[in-house]
Design a protein around this motif. Structure first.
Motif, PDB file in Angstrom:
ATOM      1  N   VAL A 139      -4.997   0.409   1.450  1.00 24.11           N
ATOM      2  CA  VAL A 139      -4.488  -1.104   1.640  1.00 24.11           C
ATOM      3  C   VAL A 139      -3.126  -0.912   2.629  1.00 24.11           C
ATOM      4  O   VAL A 139      -3.303  -1.871   3.321  1.00 24.11           O
ATOM      5  N   GLU A 140      -2.773   0.142   2.784  1.00 22.06           N
ATOM      6  CA  GLU A 140      -1.308   0.407   3.728  1.00 22.06           C
ATOM      7  C   GLU A 140      -2.153   0.166   5.191  1.00 22.06           C
ATOM      8  O   GLU A 140      -1.501  -0.572   6.021  1.00 22.06           O
ATOM      9  N   GLY A 200       0.899  -1.089  -0.037  1.00 19.16           N
ATOM     10  CA  GLY A 200       0.085  -0.075   0.073  1.00 19.16           C
ATOM     11  C   GLY A 200       0.819   1.472   0.094  1.00 19.16           C
ATOM     12  O   GLY A 200       0.636   2.104  -0.600  1.00 19.16           O
TER      13      GLY A 200
END
Length: 256
Positions: free
Chosen positions: A199-200, A156
């Protein structure tokens, strides 16, 4: 502990309200900047002021923790601060142009970042060692949750940083035209930078395997997905012909 859990619930509830509201109201910064949001300051200054509080809150909570040099906790600290050091002190310096940020947007972000910094830092460096010391031992670094979470986290981060790079280099010096981003995940979605951030923090929630991390992920999702929808519609109107040919999604490739 009960008070902390109540705070998590409140933030989760606010995330839900933000998610719903932002489908009807465009947050007035970046591509959606608008005079209706009131007085504004330099975007670069605004980014530093709204992002750095979380960096310093977590730094303080880590620094006064008795487990600060225990390897798992030190790794958590470094991963979190890596993101916010880049976001607070490097990303703003790389910005181009003279765009503005409404003071109200900056103020709301400061409040959230202080609260979130407290949630992440207090859980990891004070509550977890007290109530769940058996979880974050050195063995945690070889757990599937940590390994998968770190891989997702850095994936991410890479998507986010690369997407910001693409946006910064859309124009050549002296060019004032607008362009539809291309390259990297922009070949699939119109808000690749938001995809990277979502996503991170999904990776963060997994590598810490905590409600604190999960609530942060939920708030990130709730804040960025509706904004990605607004940007999608703005691009579809501004670049109608090119947009139709590329069959882009909003934030999640092939899905939404």
């Amino acid at each position: 502990m009960a008070g902390f859990n109540s705070l998590l619930f409140i933030v989760g509830l606010v995330a839900f309200l933000v998610f719903v509201a932002l489908f009807f109201i465009d947050a007035g910064y970046g591509k959606m900047i608008s005079d209706k949001w009131g007085p504004a300051i330099s975007n670069k200054v605004g980014w530093v002021l709204m992002e750095c509080p979380v960096f310093f809150v977590v730094l303080y909570l880590w620094g006064c923790s008795p487990v600060r040099y225990s390897i798992p906790y030190l790794v958590f600290f470094l991963l979190f601060e890596l993101h916010y050091f880049q976001r607070s002190f490097i990303f703003p310096l790389l910005m181009k142009g003279n765009s503005k940020m409404p003071l109200i947007i900056m103020a709301c972000s400061i409040v959230f970042n202080i609260v979130n910094g407290y949630i992440q830092g207090y859980w990891l460096f004070h509550l977890a060692p007290q109530y769940y010391s058996y979880v974050y031992t050195s063995d945690w670094l070889s757990s599937w949750q940590f390994i998968a979470g770190v891989c997702i986290f850095f994936t991410g981060m890479f998507i986010n940083w690369h997407s910001d790079h693409v946006i910064r280099h859309l124009r050549k010096p002296g060019d004032s035209n607008h362009y539809l981003p291309k390259g990297g995940m922009y070949n699939y979605v119109t808000s690749a930078n938001y995809l990277g951030e979502i996503v991170e923090w999904a990776g963060w929630a997994m590598l810490t395997w905590s409600w604190a991390g999960f609530v942060f992920f939920v708030f990130t999702f709730a804040n960025l997905v509706p904004r990605a929808n607004a940007i999608y519609h703005k691009y579809s109107s501004e670049f109608a012909d090119e947009f139709e040919k590329r069959n882009l999604k909003r934030v999640f490739p092939f899905i939404y």
